[in-house]
Design an enzyme around this catalytic site. Structure first.
Site, PDB file in Angstrom:
ATOM      1  N   SER A 113      -3.525  18.107  -9.199  1.00 45.81           N
ATOM      2  CA  SER A 113      -4.241  17.118  -9.997  1.00 45.81           C
ATOM      3  C   SER A 113      -5.464  17.776 -10.611  1.00 45.81           C
ATOM      4  O   SER A 113      -6.062  18.674 -10.002  1.00 45.81           O
ATOM      5  CB  SER A 113      -4.683  15.958  -9.090  1.00 45.81           C
ATOM      6  N   TYR A 169      -8.364  13.748  -0.909  1.00 44.65           N
ATOM      7  CA  TYR A 169      -7.300  13.984  -1.895  1.00 44.65           C
ATOM      8  C   TYR A 169      -7.659  15.180  -2.772  1.00 44.65           C
ATOM      9  O   TYR A 169      -6.845  16.080  -2.987  1.00 44.65           O
ATOM     10  CB  TYR A 169      -7.102  12.728  -2.741  1.00 44.65           C
ATOM     11  N   ALA A 223      -9.745  17.688  -2.249  1.00 45.76           N
ATOM     12  CA  ALA A 223      -9.762  18.947  -1.502  1.00 45.76           C
ATOM     13  C   ALA A 223      -8.347  19.431  -1.192  1.00 45.76           C
ATOM     14  O   ALA A 223      -8.050  20.627  -1.301  1.00 45.76           O
ATOM     15  CB  ALA A 223     -10.559  18.780  -0.208  1.00 45.76           C
ATOM     16  N   LYS A 257      -5.619  18.786  -2.904  1.00 46.38           N
ATOM     17  CA  LYS A 257      -5.014  19.261  -4.151  1.00 46.38           C
ATOM     18  C   LYS A 257      -5.561  20.638  -4.529  1.00 46.38           C
ATOM     19  O   LYS A 257      -4.827  21.489  -5.022  1.00 46.38           O
ATOM     20  CB  LYS A 257      -5.230  18.252  -5.284  1.00 46.38           C
TER      21      LYS A 257
END
Length: 181
Positions: free
Chosen positions: A47, A61, A63, A65
């Protein structure tokens, strides 16, 4: 979303398992066969939030990704010599049911059609609209094809050559669109 104050350690573990854990298990399963046949493609989905997080978004989330990007880089350097390319696609905001719910909760308008251009402008998306799933399709087609080899082109095994025929001008155009989102 879960901002820092609503991201206790169990949320971090859940995000890691859901995102990194699932990718690692798939790679562990398929990579040996790819190395054996000296050809393979792995595409991880991350992302844009991995490197440019939204305010008040989930730090767990984001971190996780970012970790997938690092894992992908490490793997690609290790397995390129075996004919396996390993890439990741890190899209910005993409129009989906989940994203529409998130966007409407930001209070910038009553409908997604009102909110989308505001968010696109706010986030610097020059096309004036957020990405669409079809915009990303060309990137996946390209990265999974024999054309995505950075050094020496290799002929794909016969079982993988069908990907070449799907790399149409329209798909390549979608890839170019996806890269500008």
């Amino acid at each position: 979303g879960r901002d820092w104050s609503r991201s206790p350690w169990p949320v971090w573990i859940e995000e890691f398992e859901k995102n990194t854990g699932s990718a690692v298990r798939l790679i562990e399963h398929f990579l040996p066969g790819m190395v054996n046949q000296r050809w393979g493609r792995i595409i991880n989905v991350t992302s844009a939030q991995a490197t440019m997080p939204f305010p008040h978004s989930s730090p767990a989330y984001n971190a996780v990704k970012a970790g997938i990007i690092n894992m992908t880089t490490s793997l690609s350097k290790t397995y390129a010599k075996h004919g396996v390319t390993i890439n990741c696609i890190s899209p910005g905001p993409v129009d989906s049911a989940v994203f529409r719910d998130f966007a409407l909760k930001l209070g910038q308008g009553d409908t997604f059609e009102e909110v989308e251009p505001i968010l696109a402008d706010k986030w610097g998306v020059s096309r004036g609209r957020l990405g669409r799933p079809d915009d990303l399709a060309g990137a996946f087609v390209f990265l999974s094809s024999p054309l995505a080899w950075a050094s020496k082109p290799r002929r794909a095994p016969a079982s993988r050559q069908s990907l070449i025929s799907t790399s149409t001008p329209a798909a390549r155009s979608s890839f170019m669109s996806a890269s500008t989102v």
